[in-house]
Design a protein around this motif. Structure first.
Motif, PDB file in Angstrom:
ATOM      1  N   ALA A   7      31.529  21.322  41.968  1.00 19.45           N
ATOM      2  CA  ALA A   7      31.305  22.601  42.654  1.00 19.45           C
ATOM      3  C   ALA A   7      31.557  23.777  41.705  1.00 19.45           C
ATOM      4  O   ALA A   7      30.785  24.731  41.676  1.00 19.45           O
ATOM      5  CB  ALA A   7      32.210  22.702  43.882  1.00 19.45           C
ATOM      6  N   PHE A   8      32.602  23.697  40.908  1.00 21.13           N
ATOM      7  CA  PHE A   8      32.909  24.764  39.961  1.00 21.13           C
ATOM      8  C   PHE A   8      31.802  24.890  38.918  1.00 21.13           C
ATOM      9  O   PHE A   8      31.331  25.986  38.628  1.00 21.13           O
ATOM     10  CB  PHE A   8      34.252  24.504  39.265  1.00 21.13           C
ATOM     11  CG  PHE A   8      34.699  25.626  38.368  1.00 21.13           C
ATOM     12  CD1 PHE A   8      34.186  25.762  37.071  1.00 21.13           C
ATOM     13  CD2 PHE A   8      35.626  26.552  38.802  1.00 21.13           C
ATOM     14  CE1 PHE A   8      34.584  26.778  36.245  1.00 21.13           C
ATOM     15  CE2 PHE A   8      36.043  27.591  37.974  1.00 21.13           C
ATOM     16  CZ  PHE A   8      35.517  27.704  36.686  1.00 21.13           C
ATOM     17  N   LEU A   9      31.388  23.762  38.352  1.00 21.26           N
ATOM     18  CA  LEU A   9      30.358  23.782  37.306  1.00 21.26           C
ATOM     19  C   LEU A   9      29.026  24.316  37.815  1.00 21.26           C
ATOM     20  O   LEU A   9      28.316  25.012  37.118  1.00 21.26           O
ATOM     21  CB  LEU A   9      30.177  22.388  36.696  1.00 21.26           C
ATOM     22  CG  LEU A   9      31.362  21.853  35.879  1.00 21.26           C
ATOM     23  CD1 LEU A   9      31.099  20.412  35.459  1.00 21.26           C
ATOM     24  CD2 LEU A   9      31.645  22.731  34.672  1.00 21.26           C
ATOM     25  N   SER A  10      28.670  23.961  39.049  1.00 26.89           N
ATOM     26  CA  SER A  10      27.391  24.416  39.587  1.00 26.89           C
ATOM     27  C   SER A  10      27.435  25.886  39.981  1.00 26.89           C
ATOM     28  O   SER A  10      26.401  26.550  40.059  1.00 26.89           O
ATOM     29  CB  SER A  10      26.959  23.556  40.772  1.00 26.89           C
ATOM     30  OG  SER A  10      27.879  23.702  41.836  1.00 26.89           O
ATOM     31  N   GLY A  11      28.644  26.426  40.199  1.00 28.86           N
ATOM     32  CA  GLY A  11      28.787  27.814  40.601  1.00 28.86           C
ATOM     33  C   GLY A  11      28.890  28.766  39.434  1.00 28.86           C
ATOM     34  O   GLY A  11      28.900  29.973  39.599  1.00 28.86           O
ATOM     35  N   ASN A  12      29.015  28.223  38.203  1.00 28.98           N
ATOM     36  CA  ASN A  12      29.180  29.089  37.021  1.00 28.98           C
ATOM     37  C   ASN A  12      28.017  28.967  36.056  1.00 28.98           C
ATOM     38  O   ASN A  12      27.527  27.977  35.739  1.00 28.98           O
ATOM     39  CB  ASN A  12      30.488  28.754  36.281  1.00 28.98           C
ATOM     40  CG  ASN A  12      31.661  29.484  36.875  1.00 28.98           C
ATOM     41  OD1 ASN A  12      31.570  30.673  37.157  1.00 28.98           O
ATOM     42  ND2 ASN A  12      32.749  28.792  37.084  1.00 28.98           N
ATOM     43  N   LYS A  16      35.359  18.831  43.385  1.00 32.17           N
ATOM     44  CA  LYS A  16      35.749  20.219  43.098  1.00 32.17           C
ATOM     45  C   LYS A  16      35.255  20.637  41.713  1.00 32.17           C
ATOM     46  O   LYS A  16      34.834  21.781  41.522  1.00 32.17           O
ATOM     47  CB  LYS A  16      37.271  20.373  43.202  1.00 32.17           C
ATOM     48  CG  LYS A  16      37.773  20.275  44.623  1.00 32.17           C
ATOM     49  CD  LYS A  16      39.268  20.453  44.691  1.00 32.17           C
ATOM     50  CE  LYS A  16      39.719  20.338  46.127  1.00 32.17           C
ATOM     51  NZ  LYS A  16      41.158  20.422  46.282  1.00 32.17           N
ATOM     52  N   VAL A  17      35.297  19.705  40.753  1.00 32.82           N
ATOM     53  CA  VAL A  17      34.805  19.999  39.405  1.00 32.82           C
ATOM     54  C   VAL A  17      33.306  20.281  39.439  1.00 32.82           C
ATOM     55  O   VAL A  17      32.828  21.267  38.868  1.00 32.82           O
ATOM     56  CB  VAL A  17      35.121  18.827  38.441  1.00 32.82           C
ATOM     57  CG1 VAL A  17      34.380  18.990  37.119  1.00 32.82           C
ATOM     58  CG2 VAL A  17      36.626  18.721  38.204  1.00 32.82           C
TER      59      VAL A  17
END
Length: 190
Positions: free
Chosen positions: A185-190, A182-183
């Motif tokens: 995914a968040f980092l790659s989406g921002n 989840k971390v």
């Protein structure tokens, strides 16, 4: 005197306390006391050049010890409290020994009632390193907490997966652990 009050009393006198979290057992000491911090390093036999993370009870305490940017605050709101340690620029109030000379500090808000009550009652950050000798297996049970300490708060068997450590200034995962997918995914989406 209940166990939390007893633990706070030890913390107020530079003692070290083993406490449960949602990941592994932590070794807690007053994060603003050089003497207490040195006791943690000695207990773990950890090199002084290696940073030690801290645990806070809420966002206000986190922002008092670190500097953040708006996108970092979005990440923090998304993952804390929880099994994630965020590495952020430390404010001047954070003892340099905790940063290992990097100027950065790892911070957790544990998602565990006992850990949060301990920090809230102490009303100050505590160290958040695992309660084991440096390089040893992360402690899931009280019996696996092999470090010298003044008090152990028994939280039973814990999951045993350490927190994911994220350097938010570099947007990189330093150590994969709980919620790493989840971390990422968040980092790659921002």
């Amino acid at each position: 005197m209940d166990i939390i009050e007893k633990a706070v009393s030890f913390l107020m006198h530079d003692g070290i306390v083993v406490y449960p979290t949602e990941t592994v057992y932590g070794l807690g000491a007053d994060a603003f006391s050089d003497e207490a911090i040195l006791r943690v390093y000695e207990a773990k036999q950890r090199p002084l050049s290696m940073p030690v993370s801290i645990a806070v009870s809420d966002f206000e305490m986190l922002f008092c010890v670190s500097r953040t940017e708006p996108w970092m605050e979005d990440f923090i709101q998304a993952f804390l409290p929880g099994p994630v340690t965020v590495v952020l620029p430390a404010r001047n109030c954070v003892p340099e020994i905790l940063t290992g000379g990097t100027g950065m500090i790892g911070i957790r808000i544990p998602a565990h009632d006992i850990a949060l009550r301990l920090i809230e009652r102490f009303d100050s950050p505590i160290t958040a390193t695992s309660a084991n000798l440096h390089g040893s297996k992360d402690p899931r049970t009280p019996d696996e907490c092999t470090v010298p300490r003044d008090l152990l708060i028994d939280g039973g068997m814990l999951p045993g997966v350490p927190s994911t450590v994220v350097d938010l200034t570099g947007r990189t995962i330093v150590r994969k652990g709980a919620m790493a997918d989840k971390v990422e995914a968040f980092l790659s989406g921002n």
